[in-house]
Design a protein around this motif. Sequence first.
Motif, PDB file in Angstrom:
ATOM      1  N   PRO A 311      93.488  81.407-123.120  1.00 23.13           N
ATOM      2  CA  PRO A 311      93.731  80.433-122.048  1.00 23.13           C
ATOM      3  C   PRO A 311      92.493  80.314-121.173  1.00 23.13           C
ATOM      4  CG  PRO A 311      95.569  81.975-122.238  1.00 23.13           C
ATOM      5  CD  PRO A 311      94.468  82.506-123.122  1.00 23.13           C
ATOM      6  N   ASP A 312      92.183  79.108-120.720  1.00 23.45           N
ATOM      7  CA  ASP A 312      91.044  78.960-119.808  1.00 23.45           C
ATOM      8  C   ASP A 312      91.275  77.759-118.899  1.00 23.45           C
ATOM      9  OD1 ASP A 312      90.116  76.567-121.107  1.00 23.45           O
ATOM     10  OD2 ASP A 312      89.059  77.780-122.593  1.00 23.45           O
ATOM     11  N   ARG A 313      90.327  77.550-117.981  1.00 23.87           N
ATOM     12  CA  ARG A 313      90.516  76.514-116.964  1.00 23.87           C
ATOM     13  C   ARG A 313      90.524  75.110-117.545  1.00 23.87           C
ATOM     14  NH1 ARG A 313      86.037  76.623-113.533  1.00 23.87           N
ATOM     15  NH2 ARG A 313      87.019  74.852-112.490  1.00 23.87           N
ATOM     16  N   THR A 314      89.946  74.889-118.734  1.00 23.35           N
ATOM     17  CA  THR A 314      89.971  73.549-119.307  1.00 23.35           C
ATOM     18  C   THR A 314      91.391  73.115-119.656  1.00 23.35           C
ATOM     19  OG1 THR A 314      89.653  74.303-121.601  1.00 23.35           O
ATOM     20  CG2 THR A 314      87.671  73.918-120.277  1.00 23.35           C
ATOM     21  N   ASP A 315      92.292  74.101-119.770  1.00 19.59           N
ATOM     22  CA  ASP A 315      93.684  73.756-120.102  1.00 19.59           C
ATOM     23  C   ASP A 315      94.355  72.967-118.985  1.00 19.59           C
ATOM     24  OD1 ASP A 315      93.517  75.045-122.548  1.00 19.59           O
ATOM     25  OD2 ASP A 315      94.215  76.959-121.738  1.00 19.59           O
ATOM     26  N   PHE A 316      93.918  73.165-117.748  1.00 18.78           N
ATOM     27  CA  PHE A 316      94.506  72.386-116.653  1.00 18.78           C
ATOM     28  C   PHE A 316      94.275  70.895-116.871  1.00 18.78           C
ATOM     29  CE2 PHE A 316      94.066  76.461-114.286  1.00 18.78           C
ATOM     30  CZ  PHE A 316      95.376  76.583-113.850  1.00 18.78           C
ATOM     31  N   ALA A 317      93.035  70.532-117.225  1.00 18.65           N
ATOM     32  CA  ALA A 317      92.726  69.122-117.473  1.00 18.65           C
ATOM     33  C   ALA A 317      93.337  68.648-118.784  1.00 18.65           C
ATOM     34  CB  ALA A 317      91.213  68.918-117.487  1.00 18.65           C
ATOM     35  N   HIS A 318      93.333  69.528-119.816  1.00 14.83           N
ATOM     36  CA  HIS A 318      93.840  69.138-121.129  1.00 14.83           C
ATOM     37  C   HIS A 318      95.328  68.785-121.070  1.00 14.83           C
ATOM     38  CE1 HIS A 318      94.276  69.075-125.498  1.00 14.83           C
ATOM     39  NE2 HIS A 318      95.330  69.870-125.365  1.00 14.83           N
ATOM     40  N   TYR A 319      96.101  69.599-120.384  1.00 14.07           N
ATOM     41  CA  TYR A 319      97.548  69.364-120.331  1.00 14.07           C
ATOM     42  C   TYR A 319      97.970  68.503-119.147  1.00 14.07           C
ATOM     43  CZ  TYR A 319      97.954  72.779-124.063  1.00 14.07           C
ATOM     44  OH  TYR A 319      97.835  73.424-125.274  1.00 14.07           O
ATOM     45  N   GLY A 320      97.073  68.373-118.150  1.00 14.08           N
ATOM     46  CA  GLY A 320      97.375  67.493-117.028  1.00 14.08           C
ATOM     47  C   GLY A 320      98.703  67.820-116.376  1.00 14.08           C
ATOM     48  N   THR A 321      99.563  66.829-116.294  1.00 12.00           N
ATOM     49  CA  THR A 321     100.870  67.010-115.658  1.00 12.00           C
ATOM     50  C   THR A 321     101.919  67.572-116.623  1.00 12.00           C
ATOM     51  OG1 THR A 321     101.433  64.695-116.153  1.00 12.00           O
ATOM     52  CG2 THR A 321     100.440  65.154-113.999  1.00 12.00           C
ATOM     53  N   ASP A 322     101.523  67.846-117.852  1.00 12.82           N
ATOM     54  CA  ASP A 322     102.459  68.409-118.832  1.00 12.82           C
ATOM     55  C   ASP A 322     102.537  69.928-118.637  1.00 12.82           C
ATOM     56  OD1 ASP A 322     104.115  68.973-120.940  1.00 12.82           O
ATOM     57  OD2 ASP A 322     102.738  68.283-122.507  1.00 12.82           O
ATOM     58  N   LEU A 323     103.163  70.308-117.552  1.00 10.49           N
ATOM     59  CA  LEU A 323     103.257  71.721-117.204  1.00 10.49           C
ATOM     60  C   LEU A 323     103.982  72.508-118.288  1.00 10.49           C
ATOM     61  CD1 LEU A 323     102.992  74.080-115.177  1.00 10.49           C
ATOM     62  CD2 LEU A 323     105.157  73.308-114.162  1.00 10.49           C
ATOM     63  N   LYS A 324     105.027  71.949-118.840  1.00  5.89           N
ATOM     64  CA  LYS A 324     105.833  72.661-119.822  1.00  5.89           C
ATOM     65  C   LYS A 324     105.001  73.096-121.020  1.00  5.89           C
ATOM     66  CE  LYS A 324     110.042  72.211-122.625  1.00  5.89           C
ATOM     67  NZ  LYS A 324     111.177  71.307-122.989  1.00  5.89           N
ATOM     68  N   SER A 325     104.129  72.209-121.504  1.00  9.32           N
ATOM     69  CA  SER A 325     103.312  72.557-122.679  1.00  9.32           C
ATOM     70  C   SER A 325     102.287  73.627-122.351  1.00  9.32           C
ATOM     71  CB  SER A 325     102.611  71.306-123.218  1.00  9.32           C
ATOM     72  OG  SER A 325     103.559  70.386-123.731  1.00  9.32           O
ATOM     73  N   ARG A 326     101.644  73.517-121.173  1.00  7.17           N
ATOM     74  CA  ARG A 326     100.665  74.536-120.808  1.00  7.17           C
ATOM     75  C   ARG A 326     101.335  75.897-120.630  1.00  7.17           C
ATOM     76  NH1 ARG A 326      99.259  76.440-115.998  1.00  7.17           N
ATOM     77  NH2 ARG A 326      99.907  74.611-114.796  1.00  7.17           N
TER      78      ARG A 326
END
Length: 359
Positions: A311-326
Amino acid sequence: MGRPALRIYAGPRALAHVAGNGLRPGDVGIVPGAAGGPKGLVLGPLDRFVFGEWLAQSSQPVDLVGASIGAWRMATACLHDPVAAFARLERDYITQDYELEPGRKTPTAAHVSERFSLNLASFYGGRVQEVLRHPRYRLHIVTSRGRHMLRREHRLATPLGYLGAFVANSMHRRAMSAWLERVVFSTAEALPFTANDYRTRQVALTEANFHPALQASCSIPFVLNAIHNIPGAPAGAYWDGGITDYHLHLNYNAAGQGPLVLYPHFQKAIVPGWLDKSLKWRHGATHFLDNTLVLAPDPDWVRTLPNGKLPDRTDFAHYGTDLKSRVAVWSAAVAASAQLADEFRAWLEQPDLDRVEAL
């Protein structure tokens, strides 16, 4: 048997100790916790084992040194029932969520800072004295204090100041101390490392400055706001401790002395500062780490995790508002990393020198 997850790396002094004595909880005198954001999540099972079971079998004082998420982890180790506390840290970090203003792909620094402050207040509410008065653990929270152009956060001066820090660091790491200094908030009188490598101050960690110091240590420039004028510390703006000390490549081995350093880390390389990430020639081990034993995930095992990475900080942008997937991806990575703790436990029972590599 599945793919091994754990790699063990040792400096020469640490290797000699393990070869002659194995590794016992009473041998460890220092535990660092690196900056690195979500990467630190995979160390949760190791943290629960090391602090909840293994070190609990010994009685010696242990210095805990942390920057950014590493500071949060090390402070959590000082709470009563660290196993439950680490489980909550993991849960709170994985489920963190921020509102996006219309037209923005990332939340504002002010919003992230406000939410993070509330989270810290909730997490440590009424429990700060557990950290400050731990009978064995001495906590050291690393922050980066701005100097000159970076002494106050400013819309124009801050980017220019960090540009200056980048140029200075490219020439020589010590030169960056003209722009940023290491400030360590400690519950002990002395630092567990020799601090003549970089401009350094030590400040007493107290009830009054615990929350701002810990938030400052986690305040990534431009992602969170700086923390200004921390009580008991020199005036100025304080940012993420990872800027000066990304992976805490500190001199734990002054004059060939000092206790063993047990370092749960998310990779082999212990990179000195955040601005050194692209400077590969600064990634190698030095004599500072001669007494250090690093526990890290095998890169091949990491490629078996969701998305083939930690896991890394790029996942915040990658998943955006899709909290469930992240949340699902990060939770799966953390669940898989229980193998790291299981393998370390097994190695302690039967230390195999063939598994110990040069750091």
